[in-house]
Scaffold this active site. Structure first.
Site, PDB file in Angstrom:
ATOM      1  N   GLU A  99     -13.622 -70.096  78.118  1.00  0.00           N
ATOM      2  CA  GLU A  99     -14.163 -70.459  76.804  1.00  0.00           C
ATOM      3  C   GLU A  99     -15.428 -71.281  76.986  1.00  0.00           C
ATOM      4  O   GLU A  99     -15.379 -72.429  77.422  1.00  0.00           O
ATOM      5  CB  GLU A  99     -13.117 -71.267  76.023  1.00  0.00           C
ATOM      6  N   ARG A 147     -22.085 -75.438  72.161  1.00  0.00           N
ATOM      7  CA  ARG A 147     -22.522 -76.808  71.874  1.00  0.00           C
ATOM      8  C   ARG A 147     -23.844 -77.141  72.510  1.00  0.00           C
ATOM      9  O   ARG A 147     -24.353 -78.236  72.333  1.00  0.00           O
ATOM     10  CB  ARG A 147     -21.529 -77.807  72.453  1.00  0.00           C
ATOM     11  N   LYS A 195      -4.633 -72.716  68.100  1.00  0.00           N
ATOM     12  CA  LYS A 195      -4.980 -73.833  68.997  1.00  0.00           C
ATOM     13  C   LYS A 195      -4.549 -75.126  68.285  1.00  0.00           C
ATOM     14  O   LYS A 195      -4.831 -75.299  67.093  1.00  0.00           O
ATOM     15  CB  LYS A 195      -6.493 -73.796  69.219  1.00  0.00           C
TER      16      LYS A 195
END
Ligand code: 3PG
Length: 213
Positions: A43, A47, A131
């Site tokens: 993943e 950002r 999640k």
């Protein structure tokens, strides 16, 4: 390329590394190091300015890796991730707009939740693998045990505050399939080029025991 199910993504290894790439040149050595240690579901968080380029490079140059995008907050993020080659996306929270959009474009989504209401909203849109974020700050193992009563059918990937020290406690829970965490890919090791240490972390993570799935 055949689309993955969210359960396939979660079952691939006990840990999904949460990756922050500050420099695109780290993308290939990092992905290769993780794959060498047996971790191939990656993943890469959206950002940093380097994130989409990193996803594209991993997707094109490390065929053993299955790269997804994290920190996907809206439709534009999902579109950008898909264009870069992401095979799945992970969001910190849940909105029906994002959940329905990802379903419409056939992009597997692992949505973040931390409360019963958010779980119910994700369930309404057909999501049953979620999640739990931020896991430690939102009640950790005790909260997941509490979720297992009313939400027996929901499976979680707790993420946030998890490391090699406490991952085992989460993986022992019946409603946890895998955990997520950034500890496999520390930026100082990438900057100093210590990718063999990252492979060692991956190997250790791959060997973590889960309850019988
Ligand atoms: C994140 O979004 O940064 C992830 O939850 C990773 O959290 P961690 O750094 O505590 O593993």
């Amino acid at each position: 390329m055949k689309s993955l199910t969210t359960l396939q993504i979660l079952q691939d290894a006990p840990v999904i590394p949460v990756i922050v790439i500050n420099d695109e040149k780290h993308a290939i050595p990092l992905a290769s190091a993780l794959v060498s240690g047996g971790i191939r579901m990656l993943e890469v968080t959206l950002r940093t300015a380097a994130s989409l380029g990193a996803i594209e490079r991993i997707s094109n140059e490390v065929p053993e890796a299955i790269v997804g995008a994290g920190t996907v907050c809206n439709q534009a993020d999902a579109d950008a991730a898909l264009r870069a080659g992401a095979r799945f996306v992970v969001s910190p929270g849940y909105t029906a707009v994002l959940g329905r959009y990802c379903r419409q474009i056939g992009l597997p989504l692992l949505p973040g939740v931390s409360t019963p209401s958010e779980i119910m909203m994700a369930m309404e849109d057909g999501y049953s693998e979620l999640k739990f974020f931020p896991a430690m700050q939102s009640g950790g193992v005790a909260m997941l045990k509490a979720f297992s009563g009313p939400f027996e059918q929901i499976r979680f990937c707790p993420t946030g505050g998890i490391s090699s020290h406490n991952a085992g406690e989460f993986l022992a829970l019946q409603n946890v399939v895998c955990v997520g965490g950034s500890w496999l890919a520390p930026s100082d090791l990438m900057v100093s080029g210590h990718f063999t240490q990252i492979t060692a972390f991956a190997r250790e993570a791959k060997a973590l025991r889960r309850h019988v799935l």
